[in-house]
Design a protein around this motif. Structure first.
Motif: not given
Length: 148
Positions: A90-101, A139-148, A61-66
């Motif tokens: 806690p450092e992770v990488r995610i791919q959401v569609g074509p976007k990698i963060m 648990p629900i995990v919150v992932i906060e992408p780092k600024d590009a 799920g997504e909300d407010d950039g998280r």
């Protein structure tokens, strides 16, 4: 932490999860992001024992950039390995569609979990069933992408 080779993660060994990851990666997210009526991302964590990156497809799920993911493990009595990995690293990488963060993952506070559980159940109604069949609080995990 030593340098992580995020571009060469270990993928699931067999089955639908491996097929899902391959489809997602080979299409640059064009196929695989939408799966069984919901949306998925690819989460790459650092193995808490091996130190190697490990990639897993998960509903989000997504909300407010998280981004939010649920450590349900189908209602099993123990947490999934990916959750244990991100609690150790806690450092992770995610791919959401074509976007990698790159991002930082953390377990949602009890208040956040209460707020975001209904959102996640809208994406995957079985989460309520999984919670009902286990004694652990899923648990629900919150992932906060780092600024590009």
């Amino acid at each position: 932490m030593t340098d992580i080779d995020w571009d060469h993660p270990n993928d699931p060994k067999t089955g639908w999860a491996l097929d899902h990851v391959k489809q997602y990666v080979s299409s640059n997210g064009a196929e695989g992001q939408h799966w069984n009526g919901t949306q998925t991302l690819l989460l790459t964590t650092v193995g808490r024992v091996s130190g190697n990156p490990v990639r897993t497809p998960l509903i989000y799920g997504e909300d407010d950039g998280r981004y939010f993911i649920v450590a349900s493990y189908g209602g099993a009595p123990d947490h999934p390995l990916w959750y244990k990995n991100l609690t150790a690293h806690p450092e992770v990488r995610i791919q959401v569609g074509p976007k990698i963060m790159q991002g930082t993952a953390r377990t949602a506070t009890p208040e956040e979990r209460t707020a975001y559980w209904p959102l996640m159940v809208k994406h995957w109604p079985s989460y309520d069933e999984y919670q009902a069949k286990t004694d652990r609080v899923i648990p629900i995990v919150v992932i906060e992408p780092k600024d590009a």
